[in-house]
Scaffold this motif. Sequence first.
Motif, PDB file in Angstrom:
ATOM      1  N   ALA A 275       9.630  -6.878   3.657  1.00 31.21           N
ATOM      2  CA  ALA A 275       9.199  -6.609   2.034  1.00 31.21           C
ATOM      3  C   ALA A 275       9.935  -7.287   1.141  1.00 31.21           C
ATOM      4  O   ALA A 275       9.647  -7.585  -0.098  1.00 31.21           O
ATOM      5  CB  ALA A 275       9.568  -5.299   1.675  1.00 31.21           C
ATOM      6  N   LEU A 279       7.335  -8.947  -0.741  1.00 31.98           N
ATOM      7  CA  LEU A 279       6.406  -8.050  -1.921  1.00 31.98           C
ATOM      8  C   LEU A 279       6.297  -8.266  -3.611  1.00 31.98           C
ATOM      9  O   LEU A 279       5.105  -8.706  -4.050  1.00 31.98           O
ATOM     10  CB  LEU A 279       7.682  -7.092  -1.947  1.00 31.98           C
ATOM     11  CG  LEU A 279       6.807  -5.873  -2.825  1.00 31.98           C
ATOM     12  CD1 LEU A 279       7.725  -4.548  -2.795  1.00 31.98           C
ATOM     13  CD2 LEU A 279       7.536  -6.027  -4.803  1.00 31.98           C
ATOM     14  N   GLU A 283       3.060  -9.159  -4.641  1.00 35.02           N
ATOM     15  CA  GLU A 283       2.067  -8.626  -6.168  1.00 35.02           C
ATOM     16  C   GLU A 283       1.322  -9.153  -6.830  1.00 35.02           C
ATOM     17  O   GLU A 283       0.575  -9.183  -7.398  1.00 35.02           O
ATOM     18  CB  GLU A 283       3.609  -8.263  -6.611  1.00 35.02           C
ATOM     19  CG  GLU A 283       3.561  -6.399  -6.874  1.00 35.02           C
ATOM     20  CD  GLU A 283       5.008  -5.743  -7.409  1.00 35.02           C
ATOM     21  OE1 GLU A 283       4.993  -5.066  -8.473  1.00 35.02           O
ATOM     22  OE2 GLU A 283       5.849  -6.999  -7.711  1.00 35.02           O
ATOM     23  N   VAL A 299       2.632  -1.109  -6.435  1.00 29.80           N
ATOM     24  CA  VAL A 299       2.885  -1.865  -4.879  1.00 29.80           C
ATOM     25  C   VAL A 299       4.734  -1.387  -4.307  1.00 29.80           C
ATOM     26  O   VAL A 299       5.584  -1.267  -4.993  1.00 29.80           O
ATOM     27  CB  VAL A 299       3.158  -3.520  -4.584  1.00 29.80           C
ATOM     28  CG1 VAL A 299       3.650  -3.526  -3.135  1.00 29.80           C
ATOM     29  CG2 VAL A 299       2.233  -4.645  -4.595  1.00 29.80           C
ATOM     30  N   VAL A 301       6.903   0.527  -1.314  1.00 31.66           N
ATOM     31  CA  VAL A 301       7.528  -0.024   0.291  1.00 31.66           C
ATOM     32  C   VAL A 301       6.871   1.311   0.930  1.00 31.66           C
ATOM     33  O   VAL A 301       8.025   1.883   0.749  1.00 31.66           O
ATOM     34  CB  VAL A 301       8.724  -0.721   0.211  1.00 31.66           C
ATOM     35  CG1 VAL A 301       8.869  -0.943   1.965  1.00 31.66           C
ATOM     36  CG2 VAL A 301       8.256  -2.082  -0.797  1.00 31.66           C
TER      37      VAL A 301
END
Length: 348
Positions: A275, A279, A283, A299, A301
């Motif tokens: 992540a 991430l 996104e 979003v 985790v």
Amino acid sequence: MLTGNGDSVVGVGLEINVDYLSVCVLDLLDRVRYLRVVRIDNREGSVDAAVAAAAELTRAAVDQALADGLVPVGVCVGVPGTVEVDTGRLRYAPNLGWENLPLADMLAAQLQRAELPVRVGNEANLGALGELWGGQGQSWGDYFHVSGEIGVGGGLVVGGQLMLGVDGFAGEFGHVQIDRDGPACPCGSQGCLERFVGQEALLAAAGVDAEPATSIGAPDGGGVALLVARAQAGDPKTLAALDEAGRILGGACATVVHLFNPETVVLGGIFAALAPWILCPVEEEMHRQLSHGLRRVQVAVSTLGPDAAVRGAASEAMRPILADPASAPRYPRDVPGGLARRRADHIA
Ligand SMILES: [Zn+2]
């Protein structure tokens, strides 16, 4: 609310994956009462040997639970493939090479505990449920849980319920085609998402020479640990590979968001470990592709990590009790042998 000895009710979750077996005993308060993992390469051995080993692991967990005064009410096993949840038949698990197996019946026959119903589910779906009951799922609203290990799966939770689809096959996210001319996939199609953001593809794109392995199955963390180490060291090829994978994954997630308008997209499995690097691209690409009204999706985790599926399986094994708390069995603990005998009477 359960009363009496309801706090002793437990579900037994089992996971049969590519390179490990795990078993988890979970109570109604989502406390893990027993957890064991055995590393075993289920791609190389026979199906019968894997099922026998899984049954043995389950039997040990049930025996320990009974010795601890707990009341197992069912077994649920997660597998990385499509499953007919009504019959417990595994249709196809491409990364195991298993096809058309009556897995629930096979396990029940090996387990030899007629009082314990055995159910089977898809590991990604069970991972999504694990988050709902034991992770942060209650705070995510309706959510789409993406889990990566060797393959890629998804689970959509709407209104606190997993969306299974008419055959129980919903969430086969890894086999959404994103390139009709892309590489062949073991599922029989080509250009599937899994061929671009699954572990094998990530390792190849980053130039890491390692066999794909699950984060539980690999004793040293396997290829994912190597990816993390290289990313932390700033290796340009690894960073570029993760950025590109994140964008492809984000684009695929945008399609899910367009279809279902969830509040949250959750990154689980290896995507949680990665992540810090994927991430942002997930996104960015997801929001770039989304229609204006859908952009409030967030979003998140996963915090459960690789245990999510086996915990979800254990929770699923308790589902009948959760649906009808009055059916929770009551057993006198001061009667020698009474626990097992009365449990059998109750469920029969
Ligand atoms: Zn495929």
